[in-house]
Enzyme design. Structure first.
Site, short mmCIF file in Angstrom:
data_model
loop_
_atom_site.label_atom_id
_atom_site.label_comp_id
_atom_site.label_asym_id
_atom_site.label_seq_id
_atom_site.Cartn_x
_atom_site.Cartn_y
_atom_site.Cartn_z
N HIS A 112 1.50 1.80 -3.23
CA HIS A 112 0.43 2.85 -4.01
C HIS A 112 0.64 4.26 -4.35
O HIS A 112 0.56 4.77 -5.07
CB HIS A 112 -0.77 2.72 -3.05
CG HIS A 112 -1.63 1.55 -3.32
ND1 HIS A 112 -1.48 0.63 -4.13
CD2 HIS A 112 -2.62 1.07 -2.52
CE1 HIS A 112 -1.96 -0.39 -4.19
NE2 HIS A 112 -2.82 -0.44 -3.07
N ASP A 170 0.87 -1.04 -0.09
CA ASP A 170 0.08 -0.06 0.09
C ASP A 170 0.96 1.28 0.13
O ASP A 170 1.97 1.27 -0.61
CB ASP A 170 -1.04 -0.03 1.36
CG ASP A 170 -2.31 0.62 0.81
OD1 ASP A 170 -2.31 2.01 0.67
OD2 ASP A 170 -3.38 0.08 1.17
#
Length: 547
Positions: free
Chosen positions: A322, A288
């Site tokens: 991300h 993430d």
């Protein structure tokens, strides 16, 4: 508008040049007594099968009671359950020491804590500390959170062979056959609205049935002061990897945070409502966001009113993530006085990522970014988005997403703001798009300056609902034939000394009746007027060309 660009440029040059001259408050350093408490002396056994939870915690308690010192984890595999750090303790991992947290989820009790900025019930973290002073985790060993025992996995993030091997572990597959859960309890949590959130008269007992779904962060430090994390590899976390929450005087140096790329919520470090922080010389390769700044969510974050502030990030590398450097989306307490310099992002979905949404409130301001190198960015090199929808930034195969409905809302305490952000000296080689800006019609993204930005990408700039925005000395090498610069309902936008390299027949598209005062200074494009189109109520009066 040029006055703004020059003014904020002077601020940036002054502040960043003095960042190492204690312009920011100095971060208080840790100091420990010269005393060593080996976990072996408290009964720990490095055979990979003996549970050493009591031995390690006993060593920490003894160290604390004796005025502090170093708790030594020698080389070997040390299986353990949750560990709690205490004041004046340095947990030191020798080289080739592996602190392996157990996959027996019953070893982790449910506790009241905080999750994504809200009061919540989660499982106890593998390592935690609360209200501790002068603590550290140092050395060159590895801390493994055994995250695969906890986390759900999306089928679209695995190859066919990986998915089939995952199914051999048992577990439960979701009704749509797209997500695997390690236990029935974990699957049950996926069916609950706002799982884990403490509301009304709920108690811990109300969450027992979905216990396995409530994944802990690997390391949580709450309301601690004088902290050092140095040299250690933190990997395979159930959820976030490193989570300092409401801490002060935090130094993170030479750490490696590592998670599988499919690890949902597998952030590298989430610095939440912390003050006086130095993060340097560290590497992140996670599932993430890599380096993420937060300050609470919605009303609870605004009531906490603790921005993350006085932060210097330098000399860090982010691989898969991300976002490389991220602020939000839980930024309701605000973020300010943040400096990011000399960092490299390779293969991240987004490079510099600023995200929020209506309902958050909070102000992100006084952010200074300098000397950033990016390579093979999957999506946007630089992104400002006020319509964050809690989804992966890159659309998965077969996934459909609708564009948000644009409508005016009343400005109140729930309205977030991005302002006074200066980004300088960025090189991005390979991205889907160079720059994406999407503000709210009632609260535009404003007072932003980007200078010396060179980008090689498929698409150029897409900007909507922005004002007082300057791009200066930028080069955009764009391969798609759509307009390189696409501006919608934005005003007081300056493009100064811009060099676009594109085969597109239109260079600029200006749309929306609220677009105005868009200036193109020091024009490097021949006959720019014939390469500009106006749509959706915009007229040629919105663009002014000044050579």
């Amino acid at each position: 508008m040029l006055k703004f660009c020059l003014y904020i440029g002077v601020i940036f040059a002054t502040l960043t040049s003095n960042a190492q001259k204690n312009t920011l408050p100095p971060v208080k350093k840790v100091a420990f007594k010269n005393a060593t408490f080996s976990i072996v002396k408290y009964g720990a056994v490095a055979d990979g099968i003996t549970h050493n939870t009591k031995s390690i915690n006993d060593a920490i308690i003894a160290c604390n009671k004796n005025g502090g010192g170093t708790v030594l984890v020698p080389k070997g595999i040390w299986l353990t359950g949750p560990i709690v750090l205490l004041s004046n303790v340095n947990l030191h991992l020798d080289k080739n020491a592996l602190l392996q947290f157990t996959n027996d989820l019953n070893q982790y009790k449910l506790i009241e804590t905080n999750w994504e900025g809200l009061k919540a019930v989660r499982n106890e973290s593998p390592i935690s500390a609360t209200n501790a002073t002068n603590i550290a985790i140092t050395g060159s060993g590895i801390i493994d959170g055994n995250g695969d025992a906890w986390r759900m996995v999306k089928k679209d993030k695995l190859s066919d062979s990986q998915w089939k091997n995952l199914l051999k572990r048992g577990g439960v597959v979701s009704d749509d056959k797209k997500t695997w859960y390690p236990t029935p309890s974990s699957f049950a949590g996926s069916k609950v609205d706002k799982p884990g959130v403490m509301a009304g008269n709920k108690t811990i007992q109300d969450f027992v049935a979905i216990k396995d779904f409530l994944r802990p962060n690997l390391l949580v430090l709450t309301k601690c002061d004088q902290i050092l994390l140095e040299g250690v590899t933190f990997q395979n976390s159930p959820a976030w990897n490193l989570h300092p929450l409401m801490c002060t005087n935090l130094t993170v140096r030479n750490v490696y945070a590592k998670n599988p790329w499919y690890a949902q919520n597998g952030d590298g470090i989430d610095i939440e409502s912390c003050k006086n922080v130095l993060l340097e010389n560290s590497t992140f390769d996670v599932g993430d966001d890599g380096i993420c700044i937060k300050s609470g969510r919605d009303e609870e974050g605004r009531k906490r009113a603790m921005p993350t502030e006085n932060l210097l990030v330098r000399n860090c590398t982010v691989y898969h993530a991300h976002g490389g450097f991220v602020i939000g989306s839980e930024m309701s307490g605000g973020a300010k006085n943040i400096y990011v310099e000399d960092c490299t992002f390779i293969g991240t979905d987004i490079g510099l990522r600023f995200k929020t949404t209506r309902g958050r409130g909070g102000i992100v301001e006084n952010i200074f970014v300098n000397n950033i190198t990016m390579k093979d960015i999957v999506g946007d090199a630089i992104l400002f988005d006020m319509y964050y929808a809690a989804k992966d930034p890159i659309v998965l195969a077969g996934e459909k997403r609708e564009a948000p409905v644009v409508e005016f809302k009343k400005v109140d305490e729930t309205t977030p703001q991005f302002k006074n952000i200066y980004i300088k000296n960025v090189v991005s080689n390979g991205a889907e798009r160079a720059l994406f800006v999407r503000g709210l019609p009632e609260m535009n993204i404003h007072d932003i300056a980007i200078e010396n930005f060179t980008s090689v990408s498929l698409k150029g700039i897409e900007m909507s609902e922005a004002y007082n925005f300057t791009l200066k000395n930028c080069k955009f090498i764009v391969s798609e034939t759509t307009p390189t610069v696409d501006v919608l309902n934005s005003h007081d936008i300056d493009f100064v000394n811009i060099l676009p390299i594109t085969t597109a027949p239109q260079l600029i598209r200006i749309g929306g009746e609220r677009s105005s005062n868009i200036h193109w200074f020091k024009n490097k494009v021949n006959d720019i007027k014939t390469k500009t189109i106006f749509e959706f109520g915009a007229t040629d009066k919105a663009l002014q060309i000044n050579d």
